[in-house]
Design a protein around this motif. Structure first.
Motif, short mmCIF file in Angstrom:
data_model
loop_
_atom_site.label_atom_id
_atom_site.label_comp_id
_atom_site.label_asym_id
_atom_site.label_seq_id
_atom_site.Cartn_x
_atom_site.Cartn_y
_atom_site.Cartn_z
N ALA A 4 0.84 -1.21 0.07
CA ALA A 4 -0.07 0.24 -0.04
C ALA A 4 0.96 1.31 0.14
O ALA A 4 0.55 2.26 -0.89
CB ALA A 4 -1.10 0.00 1.17
N TRP A 5 1.90 1.11 0.69
CA TRP A 5 3.08 2.55 0.71
C TRP A 5 3.48 2.50 -0.68
O TRP A 5 3.55 3.76 -0.88
CB TRP A 5 4.24 1.94 1.64
CG TRP A 5 5.19 3.22 1.57
CD1 TRP A 5 6.30 3.14 0.86
CD2 TRP A 5 5.32 4.30 2.56
NE1 TRP A 5 6.93 4.31 1.23
CE2 TRP A 5 6.44 5.05 2.33
CE3 TRP A 5 4.67 4.36 3.68
CZ2 TRP A 5 7.06 5.84 2.85
CZ3 TRP A 5 5.03 5.69 4.33
CH2 TRP A 5 6.37 6.34 3.92
N ARG A 6 3.97 1.47 -1.45
CA ARG A 6 4.59 1.49 -2.81
C ARG A 6 3.37 2.33 -3.64
O ARG A 6 3.62 3.08 -4.33
CB ARG A 6 5.28 0.41 -3.20
CG ARG A 6 6.37 -0.10 -2.59
CD ARG A 6 7.04 -1.20 -3.40
NE ARG A 6 6.14 -2.37 -3.18
CZ ARG A 6 6.29 -3.33 -2.21
NH1 ARG A 6 6.94 -3.04 -0.89
NH2 ARG A 6 5.55 -4.32 -2.14
N GLU A 7 2.16 1.92 -3.68
CA GLU A 7 1.10 2.18 -4.49
C GLU A 7 0.68 3.67 -4.09
O GLU A 7 0.50 4.50 -5.20
CB GLU A 7 -0.17 1.44 -4.28
CG GLU A 7 -0.05 0.02 -4.72
CD GLU A 7 -1.07 -1.07 -4.37
OE1 GLU A 7 -1.98 -0.51 -3.50
OE2 GLU A 7 -1.03 -2.01 -4.84
N ALA A 8 0.86 4.15 -2.81
CA ALA A 8 0.38 5.52 -2.69
C ALA A 8 1.18 6.37 -2.99
O ALA A 8 1.16 7.50 -3.53
CB ALA A 8 0.18 5.36 -1.16
N ARG A 9 2.75 6.17 -2.76
CA ARG A 9 3.83 7.02 -3.46
C ARG A 9 3.71 6.91 -4.96
O ARG A 9 3.95 7.94 -5.31
CB ARG A 9 5.17 6.30 -2.86
CG ARG A 9 5.42 6.56 -1.60
CD ARG A 9 6.74 6.38 -1.31
NE ARG A 9 7.51 7.32 -1.79
CZ ARG A 9 8.50 8.15 -1.11
NH1 ARG A 9 8.61 8.05 0.05
NH2 ARG A 9 9.33 8.78 -2.16
N SER A 10 3.64 5.92 -5.75
CA SER A 10 3.53 6.05 -7.02
C SER A 10 2.17 6.62 -7.60
O SER A 10 2.42 7.31 -8.89
CB SER A 10 3.54 4.39 -7.56
OG SER A 10 2.36 3.71 -7.37
#
Length: 148
Positions: free
Chosen positions: A123-129
């Motif tokens: 979820a962190w990676r998706e939010a940042r991207s």
């Protein structure tokens, strides 16, 4: 862009941390939705929010009740936002594809659960991207949140 906060539960369980975070949101006049992947968890939280503190309660309801859109805090397993919440809480690895309706999204995850940690990392990676502002909060030994 939406602020996406990740709260890493370590020293206190969700049942102790969530009511405090919801209280802070209501103090600011924000409507909230708490999404779980489990109907049983929603039922347990429904009971908890009425009784977690002898001196107060958090006004809330579930999406199974009539007029759920009127609730300042809505408990649900659905991705919908019938109460027009500006803050979305995700627990138990729940998620939604579109975070744009919210000013703030809060992922609460258990640091002792490897599946929850993996889900939070994804979820962190998706939010940042997606270009959202992300922040990580960790519980100290006293249960207070520290931004890292």
């Amino acid at each position: 862009m939406t602020e996406v906060f990740f709260y890493h539960l370590q020293s206190r369980p969700l049942e102790a941390a969530l009511p405090q975070l919801l209280e802070k949101c209501l103090e600011r006049g924000w409507r909230c939705t708490v999404q779980s992947s489990s109907p049983e968890r929603i039922e347990a939280l429904d009971q908890l929010l009425w009784t977690y503190d002898e001196a107060s309660f958090l006004p809330h309801g579930t999406d199974r009740q009539p007029d759920s859109g009127r609730q300042p805090i809505l408990l649900t397993t659905s991705e919908s936002n019938p109460n027009g919440a500006t803050v979305r809480f995700f627990i138990d690895s729940a998620s939604a594809p579109d975070l744009s309706p919210y000013a703030r999204v809060i992922h609460l995850f258990d640091g002792n659960d490897s599946d929850a940690l993996d889900h939070a990392r994804t979820a962190w990676r998706e939010a940042r991207s997606a270009g959202h502002d992300v922040a990580y909060w960790q519980q100290g030994p006293d249960g207070r949140w520290q931004r890292r």
